[in-house]
Scaffold this motif. Structure first.
Motif, short mmCIF file in Angstrom:
data_model
loop_
_atom_site.label_atom_id
_atom_site.label_comp_id
_atom_site.label_asym_id
_atom_site.label_seq_id
_atom_site.Cartn_x
_atom_site.Cartn_y
_atom_site.Cartn_z
N VAL A 143 2.78 8.81 -2.22
CA VAL A 143 2.35 9.93 -3.05
C VAL A 143 3.52 10.50 -3.85
CG1 VAL A 143 0.31 10.75 -1.81
CG2 VAL A 143 2.56 11.41 -0.99
N HIS A 187 -4.46 9.13 -6.63
CA HIS A 187 -4.90 9.24 -5.23
C HIS A 187 -6.12 10.15 -5.19
CE1 HIS A 187 -5.08 9.08 -1.05
NE2 HIS A 187 -3.85 9.42 -0.70
N SER A 234 0.85 -1.19 0.00
CA SER A 234 0.00 0.00 0.00
C SER A 234 0.89 1.25 0.00
CB SER A 234 -0.84 -0.05 1.28
OG SER A 234 -2.02 0.67 1.16
N PRO A 235 0.45 2.33 -0.65
CA PRO A 235 1.28 3.54 -0.69
C PRO A 235 1.50 4.11 0.70
CG PRO A 235 -0.94 3.97 -1.50
CD PRO A 235 -0.82 2.49 -1.35
N MET A 236 2.74 4.40 1.03
CA MET A 236 3.04 4.98 2.36
C MET A 236 4.16 6.00 2.25
SD MET A 236 2.71 1.73 4.95
CE MET A 236 3.40 0.58 3.78
N LEU A 237 3.80 7.24 2.57
CA LEU A 237 4.75 8.35 2.49
C LEU A 237 5.82 8.19 3.57
CD1 LEU A 237 5.68 11.14 1.54
CD2 LEU A 237 3.85 12.14 2.90
N GLN A 243 1.99 6.28 -7.49
CA GLN A 243 0.77 6.93 -7.01
C GLN A 243 0.88 8.44 -7.26
OE1 GLN A 243 -0.43 7.68 -2.84
NE2 GLN A 243 -2.30 6.52 -3.26
N MET A 258 -8.15 -2.81 1.41
CA MET A 258 -7.10 -2.34 2.32
C MET A 258 -7.67 -1.95 3.66
SD MET A 258 -7.24 1.10 2.79
CE MET A 258 -6.94 2.64 2.02
N GLY A 259 -6.81 -1.91 4.65
CA GLY A 259 -7.21 -1.46 5.96
C GLY A 259 -7.05 -2.52 7.03
N SER A 260 -5.95 -2.44 7.78
CA SER A 260 -5.69 -3.34 8.92
C SER A 260 -5.77 -4.82 8.54
CB SER A 260 -6.66 -3.04 10.08
OG SER A 260 -6.36 -1.77 10.61
N ARG A 284 -7.39 5.17 -6.09
CA ARG A 284 -7.72 4.94 -4.68
C ARG A 284 -8.85 5.91 -4.36
NH1 ARG A 284 -3.99 4.34 0.73
NH2 ARG A 284 -4.08 2.19 0.07
N GLY A 315 -0.37 -2.27 4.30
CA GLY A 315 0.41 -1.08 4.62
C GLY A 315 1.38 -1.36 5.74
N ARG A 316 0.95 -1.02 6.97
CA ARG A 316 1.88 -1.07 8.10
C ARG A 316 2.43 -2.46 8.36
NH1 ARG A 316 -2.39 1.45 11.79
NH2 ARG A 316 -3.58 0.30 10.23
#
Ligand SMILES: Cc1cc2nc3c(=O)[nH]c(=O)nc-3n(C[C@H](O)[C@H](O)[C@H](O)COP(=O)(O)O)c2cc1C
Length: 347
Positions: free
Chosen positions: A58, A162, A22-25, A100, A284-286, A215, A308-309
């Motif tokens: 991003v 995005h 997942s995109p993560m700045l 992204q 996506m999401g947890s 997204r 992501g995380r």
């Protein structure tokens, strides 16, 4: 048999599995939005770890559209070459890379002026943005297309727009941040004009064999935000504009998240978007467990799983998930196969 480790095709692009970073700045670009060695090592670790595709953080299409001074950019040609190292490395390990493209709008934390659809600050700590003029909006649409051309020259396989999390595209969509009474505000058709024109412009600039994803926000769960029926309408419009896959998120048009967060908290929305738009979707999401990811893909709720995380904690999640599922995967570095176990002689 594992659904998670089944290849996935989108236009001319094939992913070796359904696991996407997942995109993560990371706030570590060099001056002028340049991709750094640290950026390379960060993404390289996840590519070696076995993801099917990395979606970059991003990448700003305009310097004023950065979230911070440490963001990546694709607003000038000098930014292409450093990013091309990432795309080439993806090819080398049989994984795909996706850029992204984004503009932060009123969520930019930069020196100088920031811009948005209307002069409404994100929160009390943020600057009040200057409303974009009609001409500036048109030039921004062109900036997305120009960034897409540069992403192609850098060798990326895919683009993700995005359109969520309270950034510029989302700011146009939500009445709470868009009080315009010209052709870019008011009715849903007007509020959606910016993202639809961006999608058309990018689709035209981007090679037809390469896929385009977006997204999107399924709902903001606050008054003045995007509602689910609006999002479902938009999903169909984005399909007509040439978007190939929708990655479904929610919220962040205003600070705080009003919903409940639990593993897979966007799945019901992803399912609805898939049904309404007739497009493949990303969930996506947890999502952290491989059993959960397997179930999401196997029962058809989503086509791709975005982590992501969990991938920040563990870059080798995909290879370990394959081992648990007893799936033989080609290791990005073949010699890793010799890491058999602590009670084997290691040479
Ligand atoms: C450090 C960090 C940076 C993020 N940056 C971005 C970003 O650049 N673009 C984006 O669309 N989402 C961004 N996100 C959201 C993630 O892509 C993801 O949707 C979110 O973390 C929920 O997924 P997870 O529970 O698997 O982490 C970011 C999240 C984190 C934790």
């Amino acid at each position: 048999m594992s659904a998670l480790f089944t290849p996935f095709k989108l236009r001319g692009m094939t992913l070796k599995n359904r696991i996407v970073m997942s995109p993560m700045l990371m706030y570590m670009a060099a001056d002028d939005g340049l991709f750094t060695d640290l950026n390379f090592a960060h993404y390289g670790a996840r590519l070696i770890g076995g993801v099917g595709m990395v979606v970059t953080e991003v990448i700003a299409v305009d310097p004023q559209g950065r979230i911070s001074h440490k963001d990546l950019g694709l607003w000038h040609d000098g930014q292409i070459e450093p990013l091309s190292r990432l795309a080439a490395f993806g090819q080398a390990v049989n994984a795909r890379t996706c850029a992204q493209l984004a503009h932060a709008g009123r969520k930019a934390v930069l020196d100088g002026e920031i811009v948005a659809p209307s002069a409404i600050a994100y929160d009390e700590k943020s600057k009040t943005p200057r409303p974009l003029t009609d001409g500036e909006i048109t030039r921004l649409i062109e900036a997305y297309a120009a960034a897409a051309l540069r992403a192609d020259r850098a060798g990326f396989d895919c683009i993700e727009l995005h359109a969520a999390h309270g950034y510029l595209i989302h700011e146009f969509l939500a009445p709470i941040s868009n009080r315009r009474n010209d052709r870019w505000g008011g009715s849903l058709e007007n509020r959606a004009r910016f993202v639809i024109e961006v999608a058309h412009a990018v689709r035209e600039a981007w090679p037809s064999e390469k896929p385009l994803m977006a997204r999107m926000t399924a709902t903001d769960l606050v008054g003045g935000g995007v509602t689910l029926p609006e999002a479902l309408w938009l999903a169909r419009q984005l399909r007509s504009a040439g978007v190939d896959l929708l990655e479904v998120s929610s919220g962040n048009i205003v600070p705080g998240y009003p919903g409940t967060v639990y593993p897979g908290y966007h799945l019901e929305y992803a399912e609805a978007v898939k049904r309404e738009a007739g497009l493949p979707v990303g969930a996506m999401g947890s999502i952290t467990s491989s059993d959960h990811a397997e179930a999401i893909v196997a029962c058809g709720t989503a086509d791709l799983v975005f982590l992501g995380r969990e991938l920040l904690r563990n870059p080798f999640w995909p290879i370990q998930a394959a081992q648990r599922a007893n799936v033989q995967v080609e290791l990005p570095i073949a010699t890793y196969a010799r890491a058999t176990g602590p009670y084997e002689r290691g040479f």
